[in-house]
Design an enzyme around this catalytic site. Structure first.
Site, PDB file in Angstrom:
ATOM      1  N   ARG A  66       3.733   7.198   4.410  1.00 18.02           N
ATOM      2  CA  ARG A  66       3.248   8.439   4.673  1.00 18.02           C
ATOM      3  C   ARG A  66       2.061   7.772   3.723  1.00 18.02           C
ATOM      4  O   ARG A  66       1.918   9.164   2.937  1.00 18.02           O
ATOM      5  CB  ARG A  66       3.099   9.406   5.382  1.00 18.02           C
ATOM      6  CG  ARG A  66       4.564   8.995   6.357  1.00 18.02           C
ATOM      7  CD  ARG A  66       4.697  10.344   6.617  1.00 18.02           C
ATOM      8  NE  ARG A  66       6.145  10.282   7.561  1.00 18.02           N
ATOM      9  CZ  ARG A  66       6.972  11.420   8.604  1.00 18.02           C
ATOM     10  NH1 ARG A  66       6.649  12.518   7.347  1.00 18.02           N
ATOM     11  NH2 ARG A  66       8.120  11.272   8.307  1.00 18.02           N
ATOM     12  N   ARG A 126      -3.500  14.146  -4.389  1.00 16.32           N
ATOM     13  CA  ARG A 126      -4.743  14.936  -4.592  1.00 16.32           C
ATOM     14  C   ARG A 126      -5.321  15.996  -4.660  1.00 16.32           C
ATOM     15  O   ARG A 126      -6.318  16.998  -5.372  1.00 16.32           O
ATOM     16  CB  ARG A 126      -5.797  14.768  -2.738  1.00 16.32           C
ATOM     17  CG  ARG A 126      -6.250  13.813  -2.652  1.00 16.32           C
ATOM     18  CD  ARG A 126      -5.774  14.359  -0.522  1.00 16.32           C
ATOM     19  NE  ARG A 126      -6.813  14.566  -0.563  1.00 16.32           N
ATOM     20  CZ  ARG A 126      -6.428  15.083   0.979  1.00 16.32           C
ATOM     21  NH1 ARG A 126      -6.233  14.808   1.538  1.00 16.32           N
ATOM     22  NH2 ARG A 126      -7.791  15.932   1.557  1.00 16.32           N
ATOM     23  N   ASP A 150      -2.456  10.001   4.209  1.00 15.55           N
ATOM     24  CA  ASP A 150      -3.338  10.627   4.823  1.00 15.55           C
ATOM     25  C   ASP A 150      -4.549  10.822   5.494  1.00 15.55           C
ATOM     26  O   ASP A 150      -4.989   9.522   5.086  1.00 15.55           O
ATOM     27  CB  ASP A 150      -3.281  12.344   4.150  1.00 15.55           C
ATOM     28  CG  ASP A 150      -2.275  12.944   3.873  1.00 15.55           C
ATOM     29  OD1 ASP A 150      -1.005  12.688   4.300  1.00 15.55           O
ATOM     30  OD2 ASP A 150      -2.111  13.573   2.801  1.00 15.55           O
ATOM     31  N   TYR A 204      -0.943   5.176  -7.379  1.00 15.58           N
ATOM     32  CA  TYR A 204      -2.152   5.786  -6.178  1.00 15.58           C
ATOM     33  C   TYR A 204      -3.212   5.444  -7.174  1.00 15.58           C
ATOM     34  O   TYR A 204      -3.272   6.051  -9.137  1.00 15.58           O
ATOM     35  CB  TYR A 204      -2.014   6.971  -5.860  1.00 15.58           C
ATOM     36  CG  TYR A 204      -1.245   6.980  -4.730  1.00 15.58           C
ATOM     37  CD1 TYR A 204      -1.942   6.510  -3.332  1.00 15.58           C
ATOM     38  CD2 TYR A 204      -0.522   7.380  -5.116  1.00 15.58           C
ATOM     39  CE1 TYR A 204      -1.072   7.203  -2.083  1.00 15.58           C
ATOM     40  CE2 TYR A 204       1.236   7.550  -3.182  1.00 15.58           C
ATOM     41  CZ  TYR A 204      -0.022   6.923  -2.324  1.00 15.58           C
ATOM     42  OH  TYR A 204       1.161   7.343  -1.120  1.00 15.58           O
TER      43      TYR A 204
END
Length: 244
Positions: A49, A194, A51, A109
């Protein structure tokens, strides 16, 4: 038959990957497109998932369909049917028990920062003008390898059984005004990347020390970690499976 879809998307206009009843999501957009073209109710399962506002240069999802179809033709039709911010690269026939989410061995990422204002990167990279100590941020990033419990970087009240993650790669690279943080792990917690980036930025600003960074991880308290950087600088870039 079960099929994997390899796709990419610009997440600017979407409230993340996961279906939401009152907001546009990538999953819902994909479901509608495939269902329309195959003339059957199709529900795809994503590898993870992302965001709201987060992008994916590489995402995998799977779906089941009984009737054989021409894969190159469906890829072409999907790319014609889908909005311009979603692209399908390939559809791959896999074993029936293959699972896009549970079979993923590693996810990677990138977080992109631009240190000089660029009007063409406003939705693709976080503009941060303050000077950062990149060498010190890389020293802090290496400390991540010493830990497996990353509760301090997770959203609170999340429905996971464990906060353990195995980090394979974590480093900063700078080229001119572009600064990119790359991180790979077997799994990620919600908001984890993040939060890590925000805490590393505090290291780069000399607001916290390397010892502080290490202690934050040990304390397992999200309130002690740094701020969560904006979503639009984050990209899911790679997902690895042992059979693809």
């Amino acid at each position: 038959m079960r099929y994997f879809i390899k796709l990419a998307y610009n997440g600017t206009l979407y409230h993340g990957w996961q279906y939401q009843p009152n907001a546009a999501s990538v999953q819902e957009t994909m479901n509608k497109a495939i269902s329309t073209l195959l003339n059957s109710e199709i529900s795809i399962m994503g590898a993870g998932r992302t965001d709201t506002g987060v992008h994916a240069k590489e995402m995998y999802a799977h779906f089941d369909f009984e009737t054989p179809f021409d894969i190159p033709s469906l890829v072409h039709k999907l790319n014609s049917f889908l909005p311009k911010d979603i692209a399908v690269y390939d559809i791959i026939a896999v074993l029936d028990e293959a699972h896009a989410r549970f079979d993923a061995l590693k996810r990677t990422y990138e977080y992109h920062i631009n240190t000089f204002k660029d009007p063409f990167l406003q939705e693709q990279s976080w503009y941060f003008y303050q000077k950062l100590d990149v060498a010190l941020m890389n020293k802090a990033a290496k400390l991540l390898f010493n830990h497996i419990d990353f509760q301090c970087f997770s959203k609170v009240n999340t429905d996971v059984n464990t906060f353990d993650c195995t980090i394979f790669e974590a480093n900063w690279k700078q080229k001119g005004s572009q600064l990119v943080f790359t991180i790979s792990a077997n799994r990620f917690l919600r908001n984890m990347v993040r939060s890590i980036v925000g805490t590393l930025v505090n290291v780069g600003l000399h607001k916290i020390t390397l010892d502080d960074f290490n202690t934050i991880i040990l304390n397992k308290n999200r309130d002690k970690a740094g701020f969560s950087v904006p979503a639009h600088g984050l990209y899911l870039t790679e997902i690895e499976y042992d059979y693809l």
